[in-house]
Scaffold this active site. Structure first.
Site, mmCIF file in Angstrom:
data_model
loop_
_atom_site.group_PDB
_atom_site.id
_atom_site.type_symbol
_atom_site.label_atom_id
_atom_site.label_comp_id
_atom_site.label_asym_id
_atom_site.label_seq_id
_atom_site.Cartn_x
_atom_site.Cartn_y
_atom_site.Cartn_z
ATOM 1 N N GLU A 215 -0.839 -8.668 4.972
ATOM 2 C CA GLU A 215 -0.716 -8.750 6.439
ATOM 3 C C GLU A 215 -2.073 -8.662 7.133
ATOM 4 O O GLU A 215 -2.175 -8.937 8.329
ATOM 5 C CB GLU A 215 0.251 -7.663 6.952
ATOM 6 C CG GLU A 215 -0.340 -6.264 7.131
ATOM 7 C CD GLU A 215 -0.507 -5.493 5.832
ATOM 8 O OE1 GLU A 215 -0.279 -6.071 4.753
ATOM 9 O OE2 GLU A 215 -0.852 -4.293 5.908
ATOM 10 N N HIS B 155 -3.305 -5.777 0.995
ATOM 11 C CA HIS B 155 -2.642 -5.956 2.292
ATOM 12 C C HIS B 155 -2.573 -7.436 2.698
ATOM 13 O O HIS B 155 -3.478 -7.923 3.392
ATOM 14 C CB HIS B 155 -3.431 -5.216 3.372
ATOM 15 C CG HIS B 155 -3.319 -3.731 3.308
ATOM 16 N ND1 HIS B 155 -2.364 -3.018 4.006
ATOM 17 C CD2 HIS B 155 -4.036 -2.817 2.630
ATOM 18 C CE1 HIS B 155 -2.505 -1.726 3.767
ATOM 19 N NE2 HIS B 155 -3.510 -1.576 2.931
ATOM 20 N N CYS C 8 0.836 -1.198 0.000
ATOM 21 C CA CYS C 8 0.000 0.000 0.000
ATOM 22 C C CYS C 8 0.872 1.250 0.000
ATOM 23 O O CYS C 8 1.572 1.507 -0.962
ATOM 24 C CB CYS C 8 -0.990 -0.051 1.167
ATOM 25 S SG CYS C 8 -2.404 1.039 0.944
#
Lengths: 77, 225
Positions: B199, B197, B89
């Site tokens: 994560e 993302h 990002c």
């Protein structure tokens, strides 16, 4: 010395912001607007002996992203 | 087994903790946290992560200020020496602004901030980040961005595709990105930038685990026993 750096999107690069502004102008009843492109004006107050090379470097390294933007340096005096 | 990872925090980063949690969950080793103003990275790093967020309030352009912060000089040197760098990002935006990846991330074509889980197609499963996936596999990963519209000129796009450097594409283009590109690799294959993302996709209770393979594979490839 006062400098203005005009940063604008390169031709052909989509400008969603400009398109939204264009749409809003039409919404206000302004006819005859063909296109709107939104750029950025950066004003610098620099030492009088700042040379053109330094100004160009400022633009290339930070003030503009030359992948998507053009810039123009204007010396205001 | 040790996995020496560093997560860089810029002023305005907000996914740095999530990134550190994901790395620790998968590797079993806590990631080191590094502040943007530090001049040097810890020695012998296996992995560097640039997290999402809004570094420097997105002043000037997303990622532009962070790309010129002191720590990025060290990140560039490590990347050039082959240390894997993952930018997610805002981290992707920083990598393009720093010149570690080609192109630029522009305002979403819709002008809207997009925050939802999207389907991605794995385009290159040969990199150390993506070898845990299969070519053509569809994975579901959240996106949350305003400036995720990937732009590069046609020659650059052709080169990226020709060299197999498109890591992920959006199954459905959500932001106007050229050729549906969601993530790209550098020429050497050790730098990956992506808008989605991974994560945020490591825990079934939080909507999915499709991001785990990315971290698992990096750990498998890089950890020293």
């Amino acid at each position: 010395m006062n400098i203005r750096v005009h940063v604008s999107l390169k031709p052909g690069v989509l400008d969603p912001q400009g398109r939204a502004v264009h749409h809003a102008l039409e919404g206000l009843g302004f006819a005859g607007v063909d296109e709107v492109r939104v750029g950025r004006l950066i004003e610098l107050d620099v030492a009088d002996d700042t040379d053109d090379t330094a100004l160009t470097e400022m633009c290339e390294k930070l003030l503009a992203n030359t992948v998507i933007e053009n810039y123009r340096i204007e010396k205001v005096g | 087994m040790t996995f020496r990872a560093a997560v860089i925090t810029f002023p305005g980063s907000n996914c740095d903790r999530d990134m550190a949690v994901a790395i620790e969950k998968v590797s079993g080793t806590a990631a080191m946290r590094v502040w943007h103003g530090d001049a040097h990275l810890p020695e012998d790093l296996d992995f560097i992560a640039l997290p999402g967020g809004f570094s420097y309030g997105d002043y000037l352009r997303s990622g532009a200020m962070a790309a010129n912060s002191p720590i990025m000089r060290s990140v560039k040197r490590r990347a050039e020496r082959g240390v894997p760098v993952l930018g997610v990002c805002n981290g992707f935006q920083v990598l393009t602004e720093a010149g570690l990846l080609p192109g630029a991330l522009m305002r979403n074509a819709s002008q809207n901030f997009i925050c939802r889980t999207v389907a991605l197609t794995v385009e290159n499963s040969q990199s150390l980040f993506t070898a845990g996936y299969e070519n053509g596999q569809t994975i579901r990963i959240p996106v949350a961005h305003h400036d995720g519209n990937y732009f590069a000129d046609e020659d650059t796009l052709d080169r990226l595709e020709g060299e197999g450097r498109v890591a992920f594409r959006y199954a459905e283009n959500c932001n106007g990105s050229r050729r549906d590109i969601a993530g790209i690799l550098n020429a050497a294959g050790n730098v990956l930038g992506m808008m989605p993302h991974p994560e945020r996709a490591i825990d079934a209770a939080h909507g999915g685990t499709d991001g785990v393979a990315l971290f698992e594979n990096a750990v498998k490839a890089l950890a020293t026993v």
